[in-house]
Design a protein around this motif. Structure first.
Motif, mmCIF file in Angstrom:
data_model
loop_
_atom_site.group_PDB
_atom_site.id
_atom_site.type_symbol
_atom_site.label_atom_id
_atom_site.label_comp_id
_atom_site.label_asym_id
_atom_site.label_seq_id
_atom_site.Cartn_x
_atom_site.Cartn_y
_atom_site.Cartn_z
ATOM 1 N N THR A 50 1.686 -15.782 11.158
ATOM 2 C CA THR A 50 1.360 -15.299 9.810
ATOM 3 C C THR A 50 2.585 -15.011 8.940
ATOM 4 N N HIS A 68 -1.255 -8.154 10.878
ATOM 5 C CA HIS A 68 -2.541 -7.450 10.868
ATOM 6 C C HIS A 68 -2.679 -6.594 12.111
ATOM 7 N N GLU A 98 -2.547 -16.023 3.540
ATOM 8 C CA GLU A 98 -3.982 -15.720 3.486
ATOM 9 C C GLU A 98 -4.773 -16.625 4.419
ATOM 10 N N LYS A 99 -4.443 -17.903 4.429
ATOM 11 C CA LYS A 99 -5.151 -18.838 5.322
ATOM 12 C C LYS A 99 -4.903 -18.489 6.783
ATOM 13 N N HIS A 102 -6.920 -15.362 7.599
ATOM 14 C CA HIS A 102 -8.343 -15.705 7.665
ATOM 15 C C HIS A 102 -8.663 -16.433 8.977
ATOM 16 N N GLN A 107 -10.510 -10.258 7.166
ATOM 17 C CA GLN A 107 -11.334 -10.409 5.973
ATOM 18 C C GLN A 107 -10.791 -9.678 4.752
ATOM 19 N N LYS A 108 -9.801 -8.803 4.942
ATOM 20 C CA LYS A 108 -9.275 -8.027 3.822
ATOM 21 C C LYS A 108 -7.780 -7.824 4.036
#
Length: 150
Positions: A50, A68, A98-99, A102, A107-108
């Motif tokens: 990421t 995350h 973001e991809k 995801h 989700q946020k």
């Protein structure tokens, strides 16, 4: 201009640190523990899919550290070198992050931006990130070398 975006590794650290120090806004967000080579290596090991860099040839001109906790994504240290701004590089980095988040089931996403950084706040608004005014961001340092902030 042929910009390549790829995942970051710890081998990119020296260029990342130099890039962050190319602007006052990015420089002021750094701390000597979390943004040391060891701190960034821990971060990338925890978030190997990421974190992205934008490269012109072998020169790092943009970076986004994103991770995350299994529930929410967070964007750290998004920076594009001043000589390469307003060319869509930041938007490409955000899109990649973001991809990737995801794909990991996130989700946020949230990010922190200095209140007085009008350029960055405008950018994030255009990317669809809303301003939360109903929360207070609280901070506690567990290491005397890590500043509390303002």
């Amino acid at each position: 201009m042929d910009i390549a975006i790829r995942l970051l590794t710890i081998d990119d650290y020296d260029q990342m640190f130099s890039l962050w120090n190319s602007t006052e806004q990015s420089k002021r967000a750094l701390n000597p523990v979390d943004d040391s080579r060891e701190g960034i290596e821990r971060y990338i090991k925890r978030n190997p899919s990421t974190c992205f860099g934008a490269f012109l040839a072998e020169k790092l001109i943009g970076v986004i550290l994103t991770g995350h906790d299994g529930r929410r994504g967070i964007i750290h240290h998004m920076c594009v070198h001043p000589d390469f701004r307003r060319q869509g590089i930041a938007s490409q980095l955000v899109d990649c992050a973001e991809k990737a988040l995801h794909a990991e089931g996130i989700q946020k996403i949230f990010g922190l931006v200095f209140k007085d950084n009008d350029t960055a706040n405008s950018f994030w608004e255009k990317q669809g990130y809303s301003l939360r005014t109903n929360l207070n961001y609280r901070n506690k340092s567990l290491n005397a070398q890590v500043p509390l902030g303002e």
